[in-house]
Write a protein that holds these residues in place. Structure first.
Motif, PDB file in Angstrom:
ATOM      1  N   ARG A  21       8.192   2.772   7.782  1.00 20.88           N
ATOM      2  CA  ARG A  21       8.195   1.309   7.710  1.00 20.88           C
ATOM      3  C   ARG A  21       7.511   0.712   8.941  1.00 20.88           C
ATOM      4  NH1 ARG A  21       8.930  -2.297   3.552  1.00 20.88           N
ATOM      5  NH2 ARG A  21      10.230  -4.024   4.164  1.00 20.88           N
ATOM      6  N   GLN A  22       7.767   1.281  10.119  1.00 19.65           N
ATOM      7  CA  GLN A  22       7.113   0.807  11.338  1.00 19.65           C
ATOM      8  C   GLN A  22       5.607   1.022  11.248  1.00 19.65           C
ATOM      9  OE1 GLN A  22       9.388   3.111  14.116  1.00 19.65           O
ATOM     10  NE2 GLN A  22      10.827   1.448  14.532  1.00 19.65           N
ATOM     11  N   LEU A  23       5.189   2.147  10.692  1.00 23.42           N
ATOM     12  CA  LEU A  23       3.757   2.404  10.524  1.00 23.42           C
ATOM     13  C   LEU A  23       3.138   1.455   9.505  1.00 23.42           C
ATOM     14  CD1 LEU A  23       3.594   6.297  10.655  1.00 23.42           C
ATOM     15  CD2 LEU A  23       2.771   4.665  12.367  1.00 23.42           C
ATOM     16  N   GLN A  24       3.890   1.130   8.467  1.00 22.89           N
ATOM     17  CA  GLN A  24       3.409   0.174   7.470  1.00 22.89           C
ATOM     18  C   GLN A  24       3.166  -1.179   8.134  1.00 22.89           C
ATOM     19  OE1 GLN A  24       6.313  -0.924   4.483  1.00 22.89           O
ATOM     20  NE2 GLN A  24       4.712  -1.411   2.995  1.00 22.89           N
ATOM     21  N   ILE A  25       4.090  -1.611   8.960  1.00 18.18           N
ATOM     22  CA  ILE A  25       3.960  -2.891   9.656  1.00 18.18           C
ATOM     23  C   ILE A  25       2.807  -2.837  10.647  1.00 18.18           C
ATOM     24  CG2 ILE A  25       5.110  -4.428  11.318  1.00 18.18           C
ATOM     25  CD1 ILE A  25       7.750  -3.791   9.783  1.00 18.18           C
ATOM     26  N   LEU A  26       2.671  -1.744  11.370  1.00 20.10           N
ATOM     27  CA  LEU A  26       1.570  -1.597  12.329  1.00 20.10           C
ATOM     28  C   LEU A  26       0.229  -1.609  11.601  1.00 20.10           C
ATOM     29  CD1 LEU A  26       0.780  -1.210  15.297  1.00 20.10           C
ATOM     30  CD2 LEU A  26       0.927   1.265  14.912  1.00 20.10           C
ATOM     31  N   SER A  27       0.155  -0.967  10.452  1.00 25.48           N
ATOM     32  CA  SER A  27      -1.080  -0.948   9.669  1.00 25.48           C
ATOM     33  C   SER A  27      -1.455  -2.353   9.196  1.00 25.48           C
ATOM     34  CB  SER A  27      -0.920  -0.011   8.470  1.00 25.48           C
ATOM     35  OG  SER A  27      -2.081  -0.017   7.679  1.00 25.48           O
ATOM     36  N   LEU A  28      -0.474  -3.122   8.766  1.00 25.81           N
ATOM     37  CA  LEU A  28      -0.738  -4.497   8.346  1.00 25.81           C
ATOM     38  C   LEU A  28      -1.182  -5.351   9.531  1.00 25.81           C
ATOM     39  CD1 LEU A  28       2.194  -4.950   5.826  1.00 25.81           C
ATOM     40  CD2 LEU A  28      -0.250  -4.893   5.272  1.00 25.81           C
ATOM     41  N   ALA A  29      -0.563  -5.141  10.678  1.00 17.40           N
ATOM     42  CA  ALA A  29      -0.974  -5.872  11.883  1.00 17.40           C
ATOM     43  C   ALA A  29      -2.405  -5.490  12.266  1.00 17.40           C
ATOM     44  CB  ALA A  29      -0.008  -5.590  13.034  1.00 17.40           C
ATOM     45  N   ALA A  30      -2.729  -4.213  12.142  1.00 16.74           N
ATOM     46  CA  ALA A  30      -4.087  -3.742  12.444  1.00 16.74           C
ATOM     47  C   ALA A  30      -5.103  -4.344  11.479  1.00 16.74           C
ATOM     48  CB  ALA A  30      -4.141  -2.216  12.374  1.00 16.74           C
ATOM     49  N   SER A  31      -4.642  -4.692  10.281  1.00 19.13           N
ATOM     50  CA  SER A  31      -5.516  -5.299   9.273  1.00 19.13           C
ATOM     51  C   SER A  31      -5.690  -6.796   9.488  1.00 19.13           C
ATOM     52  CB  SER A  31      -4.951  -5.039   7.872  1.00 19.13           C
ATOM     53  OG  SER A  31      -4.955  -3.655   7.587  1.00 19.13           O
ATOM     54  N   GLY A  32      -5.034  -7.327  10.519  1.00 21.13           N
ATOM     55  CA  GLY A  32      -5.218  -8.724  10.882  1.00 21.13           C
ATOM     56  C   GLY A  32      -4.167  -9.685  10.371  1.00 21.13           C
ATOM     57  N   TYR A  33      -3.132  -9.170   9.737  1.00 19.06           N
ATOM     58  CA  TYR A  33      -2.076 -10.042   9.237  1.00 19.06           C
ATOM     59  C   TYR A  33      -1.186 -10.504  10.387  1.00 19.06           C
ATOM     60  CZ  TYR A  33      -3.338  -8.561   4.528  1.00 19.06           C
ATOM     61  OH  TYR A  33      -4.027  -8.313   3.373  1.00 19.06           O
ATOM     62  N   THR A  34      -0.718 -11.747  10.304  1.00 17.57           N
ATOM     63  CA  THR A  34       0.217 -12.263  11.298  1.00 17.57           C
ATOM     64  C   THR A  34       1.624 -11.768  10.958  1.00 17.57           C
ATOM     65  OG1 THR A  34       0.750 -14.252  10.014  1.00 17.57           O
ATOM     66  CG2 THR A  34      -1.147 -14.387  11.537  1.00 17.57           C
ATOM     67  N   ALA A  35       2.537 -11.950  11.885  1.00 22.26           N
ATOM     68  CA  ALA A  35       3.926 -11.542  11.650  1.00 22.26           C
ATOM     69  C   ALA A  35       4.501 -12.277  10.440  1.00 22.26           C
ATOM     70  CB  ALA A  35       4.776 -11.783  12.892  1.00 22.26           C
ATOM     71  N   ALA A  70      -4.556   1.717  18.636  1.00 22.39           N
ATOM     72  CA  ALA A  70      -5.485   2.716  19.181  1.00 22.39           C
ATOM     73  C   ALA A  70      -4.798   4.070  19.349  1.00 22.39           C
ATOM     74  CB  ALA A  70      -6.045   2.233  20.522  1.00 22.39           C
ATOM     75  N   ILE A  71      -3.582   4.068  19.867  1.00 28.29           N
ATOM     76  CA  ILE A  71      -2.840   5.320  20.049  1.00 28.29           C
ATOM     77  C   ILE A  71      -2.542   5.947  18.692  1.00 28.29           C
ATOM     78  CG2 ILE A  71      -0.637   6.315  20.786  1.00 28.29           C
ATOM     79  CD1 ILE A  71      -0.631   4.157  23.047  1.00 28.29           C
ATOM     80  N   ALA A  72      -2.057   5.141  17.744  1.00 32.13           N
ATOM     81  CA  ALA A  72      -1.696   5.663  16.420  1.00 32.13           C
ATOM     82  C   ALA A  72      -2.910   6.251  15.703  1.00 32.13           C
ATOM     83  CB  ALA A  72      -1.053   4.564  15.584  1.00 32.13           C
ATOM     84  N   LEU A  73      -4.061   5.619  15.843  1.00 34.58           N
ATOM     85  CA  LEU A  73      -5.281   6.166  15.245  1.00 34.58           C
ATOM     86  C   LEU A  73      -5.699   7.464  15.928  1.00 34.58           C
ATOM     87  CD1 LEU A  73      -7.370   2.894  14.763  1.00 34.58           C
ATOM     88  CD2 LEU A  73      -6.556   4.408  12.937  1.00 34.58           C
ATOM     89  N   THR A  74      -5.613   7.475  17.250  1.00 36.00           N
ATOM     90  CA  THR A  74      -6.032   8.642  18.024  1.00 36.00           C
ATOM     91  C   THR A  74      -5.188   9.864  17.726  1.00 36.00           C
ATOM     92  OG1 THR A  74      -6.860   7.227  19.788  1.00 36.00           O
ATOM     93  CG2 THR A  74      -6.401   9.517  20.375  1.00 36.00           C
ATOM     94  N   ILE A  75      -3.889   9.687  17.576  1.00 39.13           N
ATOM     95  CA  ILE A  75      -3.008  10.843  17.359  1.00 39.13           C
ATOM     96  C   ILE A  75      -2.749  11.125  15.882  1.00 39.13           C
ATOM     97  CG2 ILE A  75      -1.935  10.592  19.634  1.00 39.13           C
ATOM     98  CD1 ILE A  75       0.540   9.444  18.229  1.00 39.13           C
ATOM     99  N   LEU A  78      -1.915   6.770  12.091  1.00 36.90           N
ATOM    100  CA  LEU A  78      -2.545   5.817  11.182  1.00 36.90           C
ATOM    101  C   LEU A  78      -3.884   6.382  10.753  1.00 36.90           C
ATOM    102  CD1 LEU A  78      -2.165   2.200  12.658  1.00 36.90           C
ATOM    103  CD2 LEU A  78      -1.019   3.172  10.675  1.00 36.90           C
ATOM    104  N   ASP A  79      -4.230   6.126   9.504  1.00 34.67           N
ATOM    105  CA  ASP A  79      -5.527   6.519   8.971  1.00 34.67           C
ATOM    106  C   ASP A  79      -6.414   5.283   8.974  1.00 34.67           C
ATOM    107  OD1 ASP A  79      -7.683   7.498   7.574  1.00 34.67           O
ATOM    108  OD2 ASP A  79      -6.548   8.002   5.773  1.00 34.67           O
ATOM    109  N   ALA A  80      -7.591   5.385   9.538  1.00 29.45           N
ATOM    110  CA  ALA A  80      -8.492   4.234   9.613  1.00 29.45           C
ATOM    111  C   ALA A  80      -8.803   3.676   8.232  1.00 29.45           C
ATOM    112  CB  ALA A  80      -9.779   4.623  10.333  1.00 29.45           C
ATOM    113  N   ASP A  81      -8.776   4.501   7.203  1.00 29.56           N
ATOM    114  CA  ASP A  81      -9.046   4.031   5.844  1.00 29.56           C
ATOM    115  C   ASP A  81      -7.947   3.121   5.319  1.00 29.56           C
ATOM    116  OD1 ASP A  81     -11.433   5.417   5.751  1.00 29.56           O
ATOM    117  OD2 ASP A  81     -10.518   7.206   4.880  1.00 29.56           O
TER     118      ASP A  81
END
Length: 93
Positions: A21-35, A70-75, A78-81
């Motif tokens: 769930r935390q990754l889902q929220i982080l992915s949405l934030a990375a996609s530019g969505y506001t809280a 950046a950390i989640a993508l690097t390790i 998160l998948d950039a796709d």
């Protein structure tokens, strides 16, 4: 004059402890969505979005949302796709 290099911060908890769930929220934030937009999409309160993002920051040792992404993508958390990119703009010339 040399530019100081920041040492990586140690995560407070193991990175594997980041929930789906935390990754889902982080992915949405990375996609530019506001809280607020994330909250509406997931049926939760904006304060819950902020709380879960801050937990991710602590777990990853991140300073902010951009750093956490950046950390989640690097390790590989998160998948950039999975990150939504805006459609290319068609500017009239």
């Amino acid at each position: 004059m040399s530019i100081p290099v920041a040492r990586p911060r140690r995560p407070a908890q193991p990175r594997a402890a980041v929930t789906s769930r935390q990754l889902q929220i982080l992915s949405l934030a990375a996609s530019g969505y506001t809280a607020s937009q994330i909250a509406t999409r997931l049926g939760i309160q904006p304060s819950t979005v902020h709380e879960r993002l801050h937990r991710v920051y602590r777990k990853l040792g991140a300073r902010n949302c951009t750093h956490a992404v950046a950390i989640a993508l690097t390790i590989g958390l998160l998948d950039a796709d999975a990150i939504e990119l805006p459609a290319p703009r068609r500017d009239a010339a």
